[in-house]
Scaffold this active site. Structure first.
Site, mmCIF file in Angstrom:
data_model
loop_
_atom_site.group_PDB
_atom_site.id
_atom_site.type_symbol
_atom_site.label_atom_id
_atom_site.label_comp_id
_atom_site.label_asym_id
_atom_site.label_seq_id
_atom_site.Cartn_x
_atom_site.Cartn_y
_atom_site.Cartn_z
ATOM 1 N N LYS A 56 0.782 -1.240 0.000
ATOM 2 C CA LYS A 56 0.000 0.000 0.000
ATOM 3 C C LYS A 56 0.812 1.288 0.000
ATOM 4 C CE LYS A 56 -3.362 -1.119 -0.672
ATOM 5 N NZ LYS A 56 -3.701 -1.847 -1.952
ATOM 6 N N HIS A 117 6.838 -7.278 -2.363
ATOM 7 C CA HIS A 117 6.623 -6.657 -1.055
ATOM 8 C C HIS A 117 7.550 -7.285 -0.006
ATOM 9 C CE1 HIS A 117 3.232 -4.330 -2.310
ATOM 10 N NE2 HIS A 117 2.326 -5.276 -2.277
ATOM 11 N N SER A 147 -4.706 2.437 4.514
ATOM 12 C CA SER A 147 -4.881 1.878 3.178
ATOM 13 C C SER A 147 -4.919 0.344 3.229
ATOM 14 C CB SER A 147 -3.738 2.365 2.277
ATOM 15 O OG SER A 147 -3.924 1.920 0.968
HETATM 16 N N1 LIG Z 1 -1.727 7.657 -9.105
HETATM 17 C C1 LIG Z 1 -1.824 7.584 -7.796
HETATM 18 N N2 LIG Z 1 -1.636 8.675 -7.030
HETATM 19 C C2 LIG Z 1 -1.744 8.620 -5.667
HETATM 20 N N3 LIG Z 1 -2.047 7.484 -4.998
HETATM 21 C C3 LIG Z 1 -2.251 6.362 -5.728
HETATM 22 C C4 LIG Z 1 -2.142 6.353 -7.135
HETATM 23 N N4 LIG Z 1 -2.411 5.098 -7.567
HETATM 24 C C5 LIG Z 1 -2.680 4.360 -6.464
HETATM 25 N N5 LIG Z 1 -2.594 5.113 -5.367
HETATM 26 C C6 LIG Z 1 -2.842 4.716 -3.981
HETATM 27 O O1 LIG Z 1 -1.866 3.800 -3.528
HETATM 28 C C7 LIG Z 1 -2.478 2.876 -2.599
HETATM 29 C C8 LIG Z 1 -2.341 1.484 -3.138
HETATM 30 O O2 LIG Z 1 -1.014 1.098 -2.909
HETATM 31 P P1 LIG Z 1 -0.277 -0.044 -3.691
HETATM 32 O O3 LIG Z 1 -0.404 0.163 -5.143
HETATM 33 O O4 LIG Z 1 1.098 -0.092 -3.123
HETATM 34 O O5 LIG Z 1 -1.089 -1.333 -3.280
HETATM 35 S S1 LIG Z 1 -0.562 -2.835 -3.381
HETATM 36 O O6 LIG Z 1 0.275 -3.046 -2.187
HETATM 37 O O7 LIG Z 1 0.167 -3.022 -4.608
HETATM 38 O O8 LIG Z 1 -1.814 -3.643 -3.296
HETATM 39 C C9 LIG Z 1 -3.937 3.329 -2.454
HETATM 40 O O9 LIG Z 1 -3.924 4.279 -1.401
HETATM 41 P P2 LIG Z 1 -5.224 4.702 -0.558
HETATM 42 O O10 LIG Z 1 -6.093 5.496 -1.492
HETATM 43 O O11 LIG Z 1 -4.714 5.558 0.547
HETATM 44 O O12 LIG Z 1 -5.864 3.452 -0.071
HETATM 45 C C10 LIG Z 1 -4.157 3.964 -3.819
HETATM 46 O O13 LIG Z 1 -5.259 4.833 -3.880
#
Ligand SMILES: Nc1ncnc2c1ncn2[C@@H]1O[C@H](COP(=O)(O)OS(=O)(=O)O)[C@@H](OP(=O)(O)O)[C@H]1O
Length: 304
Positions: A56, A117, A147
């Site tokens: 996340k 991860h 998240s």
């Molecule tokens: N473009 C962009 N800009 C800002 N934030 C973004 C973006 N894309 C994904 N997210 C946010 O990143 C969170 C998901 O994290 P991961 O991609 O690491 O998830 S995972 O571990 O691969 O399942 C999750 O965070 P939260 O919204 O706080 O839950 C996503 O909304």
């Protein structure tokens, strides 16, 4: 694996409440732990690029940025497949006959971009031996926790988080898949000067995407013109990625990820933890945080 097959497996209940098991003190799904020897012996290559994160932290966002840079800003090419097909998640293991992350990676032509991860001490040693480039992205603990909590509610392939109160304690104790957030970010931080690791922060990416994307461009030794850079910033913004089915995980059946419970692309903002923590929980969290992070030079911003 075809989506139909995934749906069948879900109906058979194979994805419901996955069993978990620790490997070297790190919680994993049981099926991942059963595959551990193969994961540990994964053969990396010198031209692999690995995107490593605690869950996340902005993995999918970074994956999209990297793909856009590698494809010179060609949006069509970046929509050739789902994120998880474009850039295999090396340790992720599903019941046969679904291909594991390893199967996908081993079949992929070079140069490969891979996702993990895994905490630093669990990274397959061939990545160090082959000197593969690694981008590590870290996100502050409170927003990571929030998240991860919502993700665990909507994703049937990871353990149920329980109540919010319960989850805060589970996260602090590191009893979640891939282990302790604290050890993860510190472990990779300590490794960053000994290897080819670009260590980035979610909050910095949000504050100034251009500056952070330029760091990635430099690390990848690419020459990306200004107009392509602007296109990448736009295409990888939260609002655009949220609408992109090849990046927002909506192609998975709802029996695996139920976006009506909480969308994968949820808020995409630093500071959402303030809408979740009570004052008492926050004070308790901060006290525990100071202890767990004591002695480290690593610092985070919890808002921008
Ligand atoms: N473009 C962009 N800009 C800002 N934030 C973004 C973006 N894309 C994904 N997210 C946010 O990143 C969170 C998901 O994290 P991961 O991609 O690491 O998830 S995972 O571990 O691969 O399942 C999750 O965070 P939260 O919204 O706080 O839950 C996503 O909304």
């Amino acid at each position: 694996m075809s989506l139909e097959k995934m749906k069948d497996l879900c109906l058979e209940g194979k994805y419901l409440q996955p069993e978990t098991k620790e490997v070297n003190g790190i919680l994993m799904t049981k099926i991942m732990s059963d595959n551990w020897d193969k994961i540990w012996n994964f053969q990396a290559k010198p031209d692999d690029l690995l995107i490593a994160t605690y869950a996340k932290a902005g993995t999918t966002w970074t994956q999209e940025i990297v793909d856009m840079i590698q494809n010179d800003g060609d949006v069509q090419k970046c929509q050739r497949a789902n994120t998880f097909d474009r850039q295999p998640f090396i340790e992720w293991t599903l019941p046969p006959p679904s291909p594991s992350g390893l199967d996908r990676a081993n079949k992929m032509p070079s140069p490969r971009t891979l996702k993990t991860h895994l905490p630093v001490q669990m990274l397959p040693p061939s990545f160090w031996k082959e000197n593969s480039k690694i981008i590590y992205v870290a996100r502050n603990a409170k927003d990571s926790l929030v998240s991860y909590y919502h993700f665990s509610r909507m994703n049937k392939m990871v353990p149920d988080p329980g109540t919010w109160e319960e989850y805060v304690e589970t996260f602090k104790a590191g009893k979640v898949l891939w282990g302790s957030w604290y050890d993860h970010v510190k472990g990779w931080w300590d490794a960053k000067d000994q290897h080819r690791i670009l260590y980035l922060f979610y909050e910095d990416m949000k504050e100034d995407p251009k500056r952070e994307i330029q760091k990635i461009v430099k690390f990848l030794e690419k020459d990306t013109p200004e107009e392509v850079l602007d296109k990448i910033i736009y295409h990888t913004s939260f609002d655009i990625m949220k609408q992109n089915p090849m990046a927002n995980y909506t192609t998975l059946p709802t029996s695996i990820m139920d976006h009506s419970i909480s969308p994968f692309m949820r808020k995409g903002m630093p500071g959402d933890w303030k809408n979740h923590f009570t004052v008492a929980q926050n004070e308790e969290f901060d006290k525990d945080y100071q202890k767990k992070m004591a002695g480290s030079t690593l610092t985070f911003r919890t808002e921008i």
